[in-house]
Design a protein around this motif. Sequence first.
Motif, PDB file in Angstrom:
ATOM      1  N   GLU A  83       0.838  -1.205   0.000  1.00  0.00           N
ATOM      2  CA  GLU A  83       0.000   0.000   0.000  1.00  0.00           C
ATOM      3  C   GLU A  83       0.871   1.253   0.000  1.00  0.00           C
ATOM      4  OE1 GLU A  83      -2.545  -0.427   3.393  1.00  0.00           O
ATOM      5  OE2 GLU A  83      -3.759  -1.972   2.422  1.00  0.00           O
ATOM      6  N   TYR A  84       1.917   1.233   0.815  1.00  0.00           N
ATOM      7  CA  TYR A  84       2.819   2.375   0.854  1.00  0.00           C
ATOM      8  C   TYR A  84       3.498   2.556  -0.498  1.00  0.00           C
ATOM      9  CZ  TYR A  84       6.671   5.473   1.830  1.00  0.00           C
ATOM     10  OH  TYR A  84       7.551   6.521   1.772  1.00  0.00           O
ATOM     11  N   ASP A  85       3.938   1.476  -1.104  1.00  0.00           N
ATOM     12  CA  ASP A  85       4.604   1.556  -2.393  1.00  0.00           C
ATOM     13  C   ASP A  85       3.679   2.164  -3.447  1.00  0.00           C
ATOM     14  OD1 ASP A  85       6.977   0.857  -4.069  1.00  0.00           O
ATOM     15  OD2 ASP A  85       5.468  -0.357  -5.118  1.00  0.00           O
ATOM     16  N   ARG A  86       2.413   1.738  -3.466  1.00  0.00           N
ATOM     17  CA  ARG A  86       1.452   2.305  -4.417  1.00  0.00           C
ATOM     18  C   ARG A  86       1.265   3.803  -4.164  1.00  0.00           C
ATOM     19  NH1 ARG A  86      -1.013  -2.672  -3.819  1.00  0.00           N
ATOM     20  NH2 ARG A  86      -2.341  -1.944  -2.127  1.00  0.00           N
ATOM     21  N   TRP A  87       1.115   4.176  -2.875  1.00  0.00           N
ATOM     22  CA  TRP A  87       0.926   5.582  -2.535  1.00  0.00           C
ATOM     23  C   TRP A  87       2.148   6.400  -2.960  1.00  0.00           C
ATOM     24  CZ3 TRP A  87       4.107   8.363   0.751  1.00  0.00           C
ATOM     25  CH2 TRP A  87       3.716   9.676   0.988  1.00  0.00           C
ATOM     26  N   PHE A  88       3.337   5.910  -2.631  1.00  0.00           N
ATOM     27  CA  PHE A  88       4.564   6.635  -2.934  1.00  0.00           C
ATOM     28  C   PHE A  88       4.729   6.825  -4.437  1.00  0.00           C
ATOM     29  CE2 PHE A  88       9.126   7.018  -3.700  1.00  0.00           C
ATOM     30  CZ  PHE A  88       9.428   8.063  -2.845  1.00  0.00           C
ATOM     31  N   ARG A  89       4.490   5.780  -5.198  1.00  0.00           N
ATOM     32  CA  ARG A  89       4.631   5.888  -6.658  1.00  0.00           C
ATOM     33  C   ARG A  89       3.636   6.889  -7.246  1.00  0.00           C
ATOM     34  NH1 ARG A  89       7.852   1.891  -8.966  1.00  0.00           N
ATOM     35  NH2 ARG A  89       8.589   0.386  -7.435  1.00  0.00           N
ATOM     36  N   ALA A  90       2.420   6.899  -6.709  1.00  0.00           N
ATOM     37  CA  ALA A  90       1.416   7.864  -7.172  1.00  0.00           C
ATOM     38  C   ALA A  90       1.839   9.294  -6.848  1.00  0.00           C
ATOM     39  CB  ALA A  90       0.059   7.558  -6.546  1.00  0.00           C
ATOM     40  N   GLU A  91       2.417   9.502  -5.663  1.00  0.00           N
ATOM     41  CA  GLU A  91       2.890  10.832  -5.279  1.00  0.00           C
ATOM     42  C   GLU A  91       4.027  11.298  -6.194  1.00  0.00           C
ATOM     43  OE1 GLU A  91       1.880  13.045  -2.619  1.00  0.00           O
ATOM     44  OE2 GLU A  91       0.127  11.761  -2.865  1.00  0.00           O
ATOM     45  N   VAL A  92       4.944  10.406  -6.498  1.00  0.00           N
ATOM     46  CA  VAL A  92       6.063  10.761  -7.388  1.00  0.00           C
ATOM     47  C   VAL A  92       5.534  11.093  -8.778  1.00  0.00           C
ATOM     48  CG1 VAL A  92       8.132   9.884  -8.548  1.00  0.00           C
ATOM     49  CG2 VAL A  92       7.804   9.485  -6.098  1.00  0.00           C
ATOM     50  N   GLU A  93       4.617  10.276  -9.288  1.00  0.00           N
ATOM     51  CA  GLU A  93       4.045  10.518 -10.611  1.00  0.00           C
ATOM     52  C   GLU A  93       3.344  11.881 -10.654  1.00  0.00           C
ATOM     53  OE1 GLU A  93       3.446   9.804 -14.535  1.00  0.00           O
ATOM     54  OE2 GLU A  93       4.550   8.504 -13.168  1.00  0.00           O
ATOM     55  N   ALA A  94       2.570  12.190  -9.619  1.00  0.00           N
ATOM     56  CA  ALA A  94       1.882  13.485  -9.568  1.00  0.00           C
ATOM     57  C   ALA A  94       2.887  14.635  -9.509  1.00  0.00           C
ATOM     58  CB  ALA A  94       0.947  13.527  -8.359  1.00  0.00           C
ATOM     59  N   ALA A  95       3.939  14.468  -8.742  1.00  0.00           N
ATOM     60  CA  ALA A  95       4.956  15.520  -8.635  1.00  0.00           C
ATOM     61  C   ALA A  95       5.651  15.751  -9.971  1.00  0.00           C
ATOM     62  CB  ALA A  95       5.975  15.157  -7.566  1.00  0.00           C
ATOM     63  N   LEU A  96       5.918  14.686 -10.698  1.00  0.00           N
ATOM     64  CA  LEU A  96       6.580  14.835 -11.994  1.00  0.00           C
ATOM     65  C   LEU A  96       5.693  15.558 -13.001  1.00  0.00           C
ATOM     66  CD1 LEU A  96       8.295  11.342 -12.280  1.00  0.00           C
ATOM     67  CD2 LEU A  96       9.412  13.552 -11.884  1.00  0.00           C
ATOM     68  N   LYS A  97       4.386  15.427 -12.838  1.00  0.00           N
ATOM     69  CA  LYS A  97       3.445  16.085 -13.751  1.00  0.00           C
ATOM     70  C   LYS A  97       3.139  17.523 -13.341  1.00  0.00           C
ATOM     71  CE  LYS A  97       1.135  11.841 -15.166  1.00  0.00           C
ATOM     72  NZ  LYS A  97      -0.110  11.072 -15.140  1.00  0.00           N
ATOM     73  N   GLU A  98       3.507  17.912 -12.134  1.00  0.00           N
ATOM     74  CA  GLU A  98       3.210  19.242 -11.608  1.00  0.00           C
ATOM     75  C   GLU A  98       3.911  20.314 -12.426  1.00  0.00           C
ATOM     76  OE1 GLU A  98       1.624  22.190  -9.664  1.00  0.00           O
ATOM     77  OE2 GLU A  98       1.131  20.137  -9.077  1.00  0.00           O
ATOM     78  N   GLY A 145       3.095  23.787 -11.672  1.00  0.00           N
ATOM     79  CA  GLY A 145       2.915  25.032 -10.929  1.00  0.00           C
ATOM     80  C   GLY A 145       4.227  25.572 -10.398  1.00  0.00           C
ATOM     81  N   PRO A 146       4.134  26.676  -9.652  1.00  0.00           N
ATOM     82  CA  PRO A 146       5.345  27.281  -9.095  1.00  0.00           C
ATOM     83  C   PRO A 146       6.014  26.350  -8.090  1.00  0.00           C
ATOM     84  CG  PRO A 146       3.386  28.325  -8.210  1.00  0.00           C
ATOM     85  CD  PRO A 146       2.930  27.382  -9.273  1.00  0.00           C
ATOM     86  N   ARG A 147       7.306  26.453  -8.000  1.00  0.00           N
ATOM     87  CA  ARG A 147       8.100  25.613  -7.097  1.00  0.00           C
ATOM     88  C   ARG A 147       8.044  26.159  -5.677  1.00  0.00           C
ATOM     89  NH1 ARG A 147       8.073  21.514 -10.341  1.00  0.00           N
ATOM     90  NH2 ARG A 147       9.218  21.815 -12.257  1.00  0.00           N
ATOM     91  N   ALA A 148       8.116  25.249  -4.701  1.00  0.00           N
ATOM     92  CA  ALA A 148       8.127  25.647  -3.296  1.00  0.00           C
ATOM     93  C   ALA A 148       9.578  25.848  -2.846  1.00  0.00           C
ATOM     94  CB  ALA A 148       7.467  24.574  -2.450  1.00  0.00           C
ATOM     95  N   PRO A 149       9.812  26.788  -1.937  1.00  0.00           N
ATOM     96  CA  PRO A 149      11.162  26.989  -1.412  1.00  0.00           C
ATOM     97  C   PRO A 149      11.656  25.748  -0.663  1.00  0.00           C
ATOM     98  CG  PRO A 149       9.734  28.835  -0.822  1.00  0.00           C
ATOM     99  CD  PRO A 149       8.867  27.775  -1.419  1.00  0.00           C
ATOM    100  N   HIS A 150      12.932  25.493  -0.735  1.00  0.00           N
ATOM    101  CA  HIS A 150      13.544  24.315  -0.117  1.00  0.00           C
ATOM    102  C   HIS A 150      13.224  24.223   1.371  1.00  0.00           C
ATOM    103  CE1 HIS A 150      16.492  21.200   0.722  1.00  0.00           C
ATOM    104  NE2 HIS A 150      16.939  21.946   1.711  1.00  0.00           N
ATOM    105  N   ASP A 151      13.375  25.317   2.102  1.00  0.00           N
ATOM    106  CA  ASP A 151      13.135  25.301   3.551  1.00  0.00           C
ATOM    107  C   ASP A 151      11.697  24.920   3.881  1.00  0.00           C
ATOM    108  OD1 ASP A 151      15.758  25.982   3.989  1.00  0.00           O
ATOM    109  OD2 ASP A 151      15.343  28.115   4.294  1.00  0.00           O
ATOM    110  N   GLN A 152      10.758  25.390   3.079  1.00  0.00           N
ATOM    111  CA  GLN A 152       9.345  25.052   3.291  1.00  0.00           C
ATOM    112  C   GLN A 152       9.114  23.563   3.070  1.00  0.00           C
ATOM    113  OE1 GLN A 152       6.579  27.202   0.789  1.00  0.00           O
ATOM    114  NE2 GLN A 152       4.990  25.672   1.084  1.00  0.00           N
TER     115      GLN A 152
END
Length: 62
Positions: free
Chosen positions: A19-34, A36-43
């Motif tokens: 379940e974690y692996d599926r969630w993590f892969r979905a999060e990475v895929e969504a991030a790669l498709k993003e 929008g503006p980038r968030a600051p590193h510290d945030q």
Amino acid sequence: MDTYSPIESEFPSAQEAEEYDRWFRAEVEAALKETGPRAPHDQVMAEMRAKIAAAKARLGRT
């Protein structure tokens, strides 16, 4: 259900690991498709530290 010892996995069961692996892969895929503006590193680091602390608390690993 397969169960794991802490030496084998950070997850108590194969199902939770999958379940974690599926969630993590979905999060990475969504991030790669993003686009929008980038968030600051510290945030980002502060948010991730909070997520890690919450996950540890949920697993009883403070």
